[in-house]
Design a protein around this motif. Structure first.
Motif, PDB file in Angstrom:
ATOM      1  N   GLU A 140       0.828  -1.213   0.000  1.00 51.38           N
ATOM      2  CA  GLU A 140       0.000   0.000   0.000  1.00 51.38           C
ATOM      3  C   GLU A 140       0.861   1.261   0.000  1.00 51.38           C
ATOM      4  N   GLN A 141       2.045   1.195   0.577  1.00 50.73           N
ATOM      5  CA  GLN A 141       2.951   2.346   0.593  1.00 50.73           C
ATOM      6  C   GLN A 141       3.429   2.699  -0.809  1.00 50.73           C
ATOM      7  N   ASN A 142       3.301   1.751  -1.710  1.00 50.73           N
ATOM      8  CA  ASN A 142       3.748   1.940  -3.087  1.00 50.73           C
ATOM      9  C   ASN A 142       2.920   3.002  -3.803  1.00 50.73           C
ATOM     10  N   GLY A 143       1.677   3.169  -3.389  1.00 49.38           N
ATOM     11  CA  GLY A 143       0.817   4.156  -4.024  1.00 49.38           C
ATOM     12  C   GLY A 143       0.137   3.645  -5.287  1.00 49.38           C
ATOM     13  N   GLU A 144       0.437   2.406  -5.686  1.00 50.49           N
ATOM     14  CA  GLU A 144      -0.229   1.839  -6.862  1.00 50.49           C
ATOM     15  C   GLU A 144      -1.653   1.438  -6.489  1.00 50.49           C
ATOM     16  N   ASN A 145      -2.454   1.286  -7.497  1.00 51.89           N
ATOM     17  CA  ASN A 145      -3.835   0.877  -7.304  1.00 51.89           C
ATOM     18  C   ASN A 145      -3.879  -0.654  -7.238  1.00 51.89           C
ATOM     19  N   LEU A 146      -3.733  -1.191  -6.022  1.00 57.10           N
ATOM     20  CA  LEU A 146      -3.646  -2.631  -5.831  1.00 57.10           C
ATOM     21  C   LEU A 146      -4.781  -3.149  -4.964  1.00 57.10           C
ATOM     22  N   GLU A 147      -5.190  -4.355  -5.262  1.00 54.80           N
ATOM     23  CA  GLU A 147      -6.116  -5.069  -4.391  1.00 54.80           C
ATOM     24  C   GLU A 147      -5.424  -6.366  -4.009  1.00 54.80           C
ATOM     25  N   VAL A 148      -5.145  -6.524  -2.724  1.00 59.24           N
ATOM     26  CA  VAL A 148      -4.442  -7.706  -2.232  1.00 59.24           C
ATOM     27  C   VAL A 148      -5.466  -8.682  -1.679  1.00 59.24           C
ATOM     28  N   THR A 149      -5.446  -9.902  -2.205  1.00 57.46           N
ATOM     29  CA  THR A 149      -6.327 -10.952  -1.727  1.00 57.46           C
ATOM     30  C   THR A 149      -5.479 -11.977  -0.992  1.00 57.46           C
ATOM     31  N   SER A 150      -5.830 -12.233   0.256  1.00 56.05           N
ATOM     32  CA  SER A 150      -5.057 -13.133   1.105  1.00 56.05           C
ATOM     33  C   SER A 150      -5.670 -14.521   1.131  1.00 56.05           C
ATOM     34  N   PHE A 151      -4.799 -15.516   1.012  1.00 60.80           N
ATOM     35  CA  PHE A 151      -5.202 -16.910   1.136  1.00 60.80           C
ATOM     36  C   PHE A 151      -4.294 -17.555   2.165  1.00 60.80           C
ATOM     37  N   LEU A 152      -4.882 -18.130   3.202  1.00 58.53           N
ATOM     38  CA  LEU A 152      -4.091 -18.783   4.241  1.00 58.53           C
ATOM     39  C   LEU A 152      -3.759 -20.225   3.878  1.00 58.53           C
ATOM     40  N   CYS A 153      -4.406 -20.745   2.825  1.00 57.03           N
ATOM     41  CA  CYS A 153      -4.047 -22.081   2.343  1.00 57.03           C
ATOM     42  C   CYS A 153      -4.071 -22.081   0.819  1.00 57.03           C
ATOM     43  N   ALA A 154      -3.181 -22.866   0.252  1.00 59.41           N
ATOM     44  CA  ALA A 154      -2.995 -22.904  -1.201  1.00 59.41           C
ATOM     45  C   ALA A 154      -4.231 -23.427  -1.923  1.00 59.41           C
ATOM     46  N   GLU A 155      -4.950 -24.342  -1.297  1.00 60.06           N
ATOM     47  CA  GLU A 155      -6.137 -24.909  -1.941  1.00 60.06           C
ATOM     48  C   GLU A 155      -7.169 -23.835  -2.265  1.00 60.06           C
ATOM     49  N   ASP A 156      -7.347 -22.884  -1.351  1.00 61.80           N
ATOM     50  CA  ASP A 156      -8.316 -21.809  -1.577  1.00 61.80           C
ATOM     51  C   ASP A 156      -7.908 -20.927  -2.754  1.00 61.80           C
ATOM     52  N   ALA A 157      -6.616 -20.653  -2.882  1.00 65.08           N
ATOM     53  CA  ALA A 157      -6.133 -19.835  -4.000  1.00 65.08           C
ATOM     54  C   ALA A 157      -6.354 -20.566  -5.324  1.00 65.08           C
ATOM     55  N   LEU A 158      -6.078 -21.855  -5.350  1.00 66.94           N
ATOM     56  CA  LEU A 158      -6.301 -22.640  -6.577  1.00 66.94           C
ATOM     57  C   LEU A 158      -7.779 -22.662  -6.955  1.00 66.94           C
ATOM     58  N   GLU A 159      -8.615 -22.823  -5.951  1.00 70.11           N
ATOM     59  CA  GLU A 159     -10.065 -22.821  -6.168  1.00 70.11           C
ATOM     60  C   GLU A 159     -10.506 -21.501  -6.802  1.00 70.11           C
ATOM     61  N   GLU A 160      -9.992 -20.401  -6.274  1.00 67.55           N
ATOM     62  CA  GLU A 160     -10.325 -19.069  -6.786  1.00 67.55           C
ATOM     63  C   GLU A 160      -9.862 -18.927  -8.243  1.00 67.55           C
ATOM     64  N   LEU A 161      -8.666 -19.400  -8.543  1.00 65.62           N
ATOM     65  CA  LEU A 161      -8.146 -19.327  -9.919  1.00 65.62           C
ATOM     66  C   LEU A 161      -8.989 -20.172 -10.873  1.00 65.62           C
ATOM     67  N   GLN A 162      -9.383 -21.356 -10.424  1.00 65.09           N
ATOM     68  CA  GLN A 162     -10.173 -22.249 -11.284  1.00 65.09           C
ATOM     69  C   GLN A 162     -11.542 -21.672 -11.597  1.00 65.09           C
ATOM     70  N   HIS A 163     -12.087 -20.888 -10.705  1.00 58.30           N
ATOM     71  CA  HIS A 163     -13.429 -20.332 -10.881  1.00 58.30           C
ATOM     72  C   HIS A 163     -13.373 -18.831 -11.141  1.00 58.30           C
ATOM     73  N   SER A 164     -12.372 -18.412 -11.886  1.00 57.44           N
ATOM     74  CA  SER A 164     -12.158 -16.980 -12.120  1.00 57.44           C
ATOM     75  C   SER A 164     -12.908 -16.450 -13.337  1.00 57.44           C
ATOM     76  N   LYS A 165     -13.722 -17.270 -13.969  1.00 58.13           N
ATOM     77  CA  LYS A 165     -14.459 -16.825 -15.156  1.00 58.13           C
ATOM     78  C   LYS A 165     -15.201 -15.522 -14.869  1.00 58.13           C
ATOM     79  N   GLY A 166     -14.900 -14.494 -15.657  1.00 52.94           N
ATOM     80  CA  GLY A 166     -15.556 -13.209 -15.494  1.00 52.94           C
ATOM     81  C   GLY A 166     -14.899 -12.294 -14.473  1.00 52.94           C
ATOM     82  N   HIS A 167     -13.994 -12.842 -13.669  1.00 54.62           N
ATOM     83  CA  HIS A 167     -13.282 -12.033 -12.680  1.00 54.62           C
ATOM     84  C   HIS A 167     -11.861 -11.797 -13.182  1.00 54.62           C
ATOM     85  N   PRO A 168     -11.286 -10.645 -12.882  1.00 56.14           N
ATOM     86  CA  PRO A 168      -9.902 -10.416 -13.307  1.00 56.14           C
ATOM     87  C   PRO A 168      -8.944 -11.344 -12.568  1.00 56.14           C
ATOM     88  N   LEU A 169      -7.980 -11.846 -13.305  1.00 54.77           N
ATOM     89  CA  LEU A 169      -6.956 -12.687 -12.700  1.00 54.77           C
ATOM     90  C   LEU A 169      -5.918 -11.802 -12.013  1.00 54.77           C
TER      91      LEU A 169
END
Length: 131
Positions: free
Chosen positions: A26-55
């Motif tokens: 956030e200190q960078n000043g760029e327009n970023l949205e950080v999504t946190s995943f505490l386990c890798a399975e959840d991140a993979l699930e999100e990537l697999q179902h990303s249709k229509g959502h920005p990667l």
């Protein structure tokens, strides 16, 4: 002109690391949205179902996690990346300084960099270079 928001996925089982990394980004000043995943399975699930959502523009991945570690994530990612609309750079971020891990990262085409914890301004610049 509307500035696009860049997505960053942080896959790490350490909540404190998520907090610190998010604050540093956030200190960078760029327009970023950080999504946190505490386990890798959840991140993979999100990537697999990303249709229509920005990667995400970038994935920051921990090597040592419970259940599914960073290497397991890379193996699973290889199975889904052909279905994604873009290739996503992945940075492995770990406290390991074992040369075998560093060599393995160099042999893994999905990984663009290996950054050791704890983060400092120089390491943050390396991360920002991939955004």
């Amino acid at each position: 002109m509307v500035e696009t928001v860049k997505q960053v996925y942080v896959v790490d089982d350490d909540e404190i690391f998520h907090f610190i990394l998010k604050k540093m980004l956030e200190q960078n000043g760029e327009n970023l949205e950080v999504t946190s995943f505490l386990c890798a399975e959840d991140a993979l699930e999100e990537l697999q179902h990303s249709k229509g959502h920005p990667l995400p523009s970038l994935i920051i991945l921990d090597m040592n996690m419970q259940r599914m570690n960073g290497w397991d994530f890379i193996e699973a990612y290889r199975g889904i990346k052909c279905n994604l609309t873009q290739q996503i750079p992945i940075i492995m971020c770990s406290s390991s300084i074992d040369m075998r891990d560093i060599q393995k990262v160099k042999r893994t085409p999905e990984l663009k960099a290996y950054i050791t914890k704890p983060l400092d301004p120089e390491k943050m610049q390396q991360i920002k270079d991939y955004l």
